[in-house]
Write an enzyme that holds these catalytic residues in place. Structure first.
Site, PDB file in Angstrom:
ATOM      1  N   ASN A 237     -10.431  -0.157  -0.604  1.00 58.00           N
ATOM      2  CA  ASN A 237      -8.840  -0.011  -0.639  1.00 58.00           C
ATOM      3  C   ASN A 237      -7.910  -0.890  -1.860  1.00 58.00           C
ATOM      4  O   ASN A 237      -7.979  -2.115  -1.823  1.00 58.00           O
ATOM      5  CB  ASN A 237      -8.543  -0.487   0.794  1.00 58.00           C
ATOM      6  CG  ASN A 237      -6.424  -0.797   0.885  1.00 58.00           C
ATOM      7  OD1 ASN A 237      -5.773  -0.593   0.304  1.00 58.00           O
ATOM      8  ND2 ASN A 237      -5.922  -1.361   2.179  1.00 58.00           N
TER       9      ASN A 237
ATOM     10  N   CYS B 226       0.359  -1.366   0.183  1.00 58.69           N
ATOM     11  CA  CYS B 226      -0.363  -0.076  -0.183  1.00 58.69           C
ATOM     12  C   CYS B 226       0.879   1.562   0.113  1.00 58.69           C
ATOM     13  O   CYS B 226       0.108   1.981  -0.849  1.00 58.69           O
ATOM     14  CB  CYS B 226      -1.160   0.279   1.545  1.00 58.69           C
ATOM     15  SG  CYS B 226      -1.717  -1.444   1.250  1.00 58.69           S
TER      16      CYS B 226
ATOM     17  N   HIS C 274      -3.410   6.912   1.876  1.00 56.16           N
ATOM     18  CA  HIS C 274      -4.133   5.693   1.912  1.00 56.16           C
ATOM     19  C   HIS C 274      -5.363   5.712   1.972  1.00 56.16           C
ATOM     20  O   HIS C 274      -5.348   5.873   2.513  1.00 56.16           O
ATOM     21  CB  HIS C 274      -2.804   5.118   1.885  1.00 56.16           C
ATOM     22  CG  HIS C 274      -3.219   3.653   1.401  1.00 56.16           C
ATOM     23  ND1 HIS C 274      -3.539   3.076   0.159  1.00 56.16           N
ATOM     24  CD2 HIS C 274      -3.582   2.525   2.836  1.00 56.16           C
ATOM     25  CE1 HIS C 274      -4.008   1.501   0.609  1.00 56.16           C
ATOM     26  NE2 HIS C 274      -3.812   1.223   1.709  1.00 56.16           N
TER      27      HIS C 274
HETATM   28  O1  UT7 Z   1      -3.798  -0.914   3.578  1.00 51.03           O
HETATM   29  C1  UT7 Z   1      -3.371  -1.819   4.163  1.00 51.03           C
HETATM   30  C2  UT7 Z   1      -3.345  -1.060   5.792  1.00 51.03           C
HETATM   31  N1  UT7 Z   1      -4.599  -1.686   6.176  1.00 51.03           N
HETATM   32  C3  UT7 Z   1      -5.193  -1.174   7.082  1.00 51.03           C
HETATM   33  O2  UT7 Z   1      -4.877   0.067   7.846  1.00 51.03           O
HETATM   34  C4  UT7 Z   1      -6.599  -1.892   7.900  1.00 51.03           C
HETATM   35  C5  UT7 Z   1      -6.536  -1.524   9.059  1.00 51.03           C
HETATM   36  N2  UT7 Z   1      -7.931  -2.537   9.571  1.00 51.03           N
HETATM   37  C6  UT7 Z   1      -9.106  -1.636   9.505  1.00 51.03           C
HETATM   38  O3  UT7 Z   1      -9.721  -0.986   8.527  1.00 51.03           O
HETATM   39  C7  UT7 Z   1     -10.251  -2.792  10.246  1.00 51.03           C
HETATM   40  O4  UT7 Z   1      -9.706  -3.550  11.465  1.00 51.03           O
HETATM   41  C8  UT7 Z   1     -10.696  -3.497   9.936  1.00 51.03           C
HETATM   42  C9  UT7 Z   1     -11.947  -2.821   9.088  1.00 51.03           C
HETATM   43  C10 UT7 Z   1     -10.630  -4.819   8.949  1.00 51.03           C
HETATM   44  C11 UT7 Z   1     -11.855  -4.809  10.761  1.00 51.03           C
HETATM   45  O5  UT7 Z   1     -12.554  -3.252  11.957  1.00 51.03           O
HETATM   46  P1  UT7 Z   1     -12.218  -3.520  13.682  1.00 51.03           P
HETATM   47  O6  UT7 Z   1     -13.254  -2.660  13.673  1.00 51.03           O
HETATM   48  O7  UT7 Z   1     -10.879  -3.704  13.661  1.00 51.03           O
HETATM   49  O8  UT7 Z   1     -12.903  -5.505  12.844  1.00 51.03           O
HETATM   50  P2  UT7 Z   1     -12.542  -6.479  13.858  1.00 51.03           P
HETATM   51  O9  UT7 Z   1     -11.384  -6.748  12.794  1.00 51.03           O
HETATM   52  O10 UT7 Z   1     -12.088  -6.343  15.624  1.00 51.03           O
HETATM   53  O11 UT7 Z   1     -13.619  -7.561  13.911  1.00 51.03           O
HETATM   54  C12 UT7 Z   1     -14.851  -6.714  14.739  1.00 51.03           C
HETATM   55  C13 UT7 Z   1     -16.394  -7.812  14.757  1.00 51.03           C
HETATM   56  C14 UT7 Z   1     -15.272  -9.375  14.648  1.00 51.03           C
HETATM   57  O12 UT7 Z   1     -16.794 -10.342  14.941  1.00 51.03           O
HETATM   58  P3  UT7 Z   1     -16.679 -10.753  16.768  1.00 51.03           P
HETATM   59  O13 UT7 Z   1     -15.502 -11.393  16.867  1.00 51.03           O
HETATM   60  O14 UT7 Z   1     -16.447  -9.350  17.408  1.00 51.03           O
HETATM   61  O15 UT7 Z   1     -17.592 -11.373  16.996  1.00 51.03           O
HETATM   62  C15 UT7 Z   1     -15.500 -10.016  12.936  1.00 51.03           C
HETATM   63  O16 UT7 Z   1     -15.367 -10.943  13.187  1.00 51.03           O
HETATM   64  O17 UT7 Z   1     -17.048  -8.205  13.010  1.00 51.03           O
HETATM   65  C16 UT7 Z   1     -16.895  -9.614  12.366  1.00 51.03           C
HETATM   66  N3  UT7 Z   1     -15.920  -9.122  10.943  1.00 51.03           N
HETATM   67  C17 UT7 Z   1     -16.832  -8.514  10.111  1.00 51.03           C
HETATM   68  N4  UT7 Z   1     -18.688  -8.537  10.057  1.00 51.03           N
HETATM   69  C18 UT7 Z   1     -19.714  -8.439   9.315  1.00 51.03           C
HETATM   70  C19 UT7 Z   1     -15.142  -8.990  11.057  1.00 51.03           C
HETATM   71  N5  UT7 Z   1     -15.213  -8.566   8.972  1.00 51.03           N
HETATM   72  C20 UT7 Z   1     -16.713  -8.652   8.861  1.00 51.03           C
HETATM   73  C21 UT7 Z   1     -17.681  -9.190   7.657  1.00 51.03           C
HETATM   74  N6  UT7 Z   1     -18.803  -8.429   7.582  1.00 51.03           N
HETATM   75  N7  UT7 Z   1     -16.564  -8.542   6.904  1.00 51.03           N
END
Ligand code: UT7
Length: 319
Positions: free
Chosen positions: A276, A114, A246
């Site tokens: 992204n 990225c 980004h």
């Molecule tokens: O480009 C390179 C750099 N990349 C980034 O900067 C990405 C950085 N990270 C992020 O943008 C965020 O961490 C994400 C968008 C990837 C995830 O958001 P989050 O608020 O950190 O969520 P999480 O990973 O802590 O997941 C929260 C919940 C989980 O469920 P439980 O364990 O709380 O029951 C996941 O299983 O959301 C669930 N989940 C989803 N639910 C519906 C994860 N993906 C999905 C989905 N739809 N697509």
């Protein structure tokens, strides 16, 4: 008067197919509400048959050449930032070169995921300032859809395909790239990586990410590198007209802006439309804001990105 790499023109390209969150929800266990609330993403473009990193990159480059009013055969350097090349080798930059009808110039790829466009921009700027090149095309182009695990909802909803490009030329004056800062810390490989490769599995592999951990690092690293690049030019956040970040997550953009005391209306946001697109996201956002008239000549821009490796970087540009 200082000799600098000036952005003569910008361009971008997107695959024809546009996919909404609701379209994805038919395929994996997710929802428009979750994706919008957690990421700000509403749409992404997905490459179809015949659309590759090199074809998208070449299309973006053609638009940048037209905007710059420059003939392709005057280009002496092409740097393509990508993590999804058409082939393991040769560099997709050489394919772009051939598609542009250029028969002799320097052409190579840069792999910093990225942050790739920031790395490529910095290398091109150095080569222009040392006289190794006079006119360059710097491209960020990706087809991440082809390395996604479409069964993994934690990654497949986040990415899209596309390309962005700039034409640079060395000129005396006040405009141009004022400073670039790059970093890498390979200890964080396992937080964001692809589980395959020519020298390990002999396969292409799929994207794996521990999203919440990447998020924490991103906010800290991006705020730090933006401060660093501004400090190196004697400028402050108050001097910045536009941040071109980004586009990984709208919440990262908000948190980083807050840390620097920048108001949200100075951040170019395209993550809602493109998701992204890895190395393509900064030049895609730049071209969008140039073409819709937000970014004007003479304004101070800060470009920034962070990605797998980790790698991260920023550039201060007088447009
Ligand atoms: O480009 C390179 C750099 N990349 C980034 O900067 C990405 C950085 N990270 C992020 O943008 C965020 O961490 C994400 C968008 C990837 C995830 O958001 P989050 O608020 O950190 O969520 P999480 O990973 O802590 O997941 C929260 C919940 C989980 O469920 P439980 O364990 O709380 O029951 C996941 O299983 O959301 C669930 N989940 C989803 N639910 C519906 C994860 N993906 C999905 C989905 N739809 N697509």
């Amino acid at each position: 008067m200082t000799f600098r790499s000036v952005i003569l023109g910008t361009g971008s390209a997107l695959p024809k197919q546009r996919v909404s969150n609701d379209d994805l929800a038919q395929r994996v266990d997710t929802s428009d509400e979750w994706i919008v609330a957690r990421t700000g993403i509403r749409f992404r473009h997905i490459a179809g048959e015949g659309e590759t990193t090199a074809t998208l990159g070449a299309q973006a480059a053609r638009h940048a050449l037209a905007a710059a009013d420059v003939q392709a055969d005057t280009i002496d350097l092409i740097i393509l930032a990508t993590a999804t090349p058409d082939q393991t080798f040769p560099a997709s930059a050489t394919k772009v070169q051939a598609l542009l009808g250029i028969h002799d110039c320097i052409a190579f790829d840069v792999a910093a995921v990225c942050s790739g466009f920031l790395y490529a921009l910095s290398v091109a700027d150095s080569m222009i300032r040392t006289g190794a090149a006079r006119r360059a095309i710097v491209i960020g182009a990706e087809t991440f859809s082809r390395i996604l695990d479409w069964e993994d909802r934690t990654t497949c909803v986040l990415f899209g395909d596309g390309a962005g490009a700039v034409v640079l030329e060395g000129q005396e004056g006040e405009a141009g790239i004022l400073s670039t800062k790059l970093h890498a810390d390979g200890r964080h490989n396992e937080l964001l990586y692809v589980d395959g490769g020519p020298s390990t599995t002999g396969t292409v592999g799929h994207v794996r990410m521990k999203g919440s951990e990447v998020f924490r690092h991103a906010v800290v690293n991006l705020a730090t590198v933006m401060t660093e690049v501004l400090d190196s030019t004697g400028l402050t956040p108050a001097d910045v007209d536009w941040v071109v970040p980004h586009q990984a997550n709208a919440r990262i953009l908000d948190a980083t802006a807050r840390k620097l005391g920048l108001s949200a209306d100075r951040i170019v946001v395209t993550v809602d439309q493109h998701a992204n697109t890895s190395a393509a996201s900064v030049p895609l956002a730049l071209d969008t804001a140039v073409r819709d008239g937000r970014i004007q000549r003479g304004q101070l821009l800060v470009l920034e990105a962070m990605g797998g490796g980790f790698t991260w970087g920023a550039a201060a540009v007088r447009y």
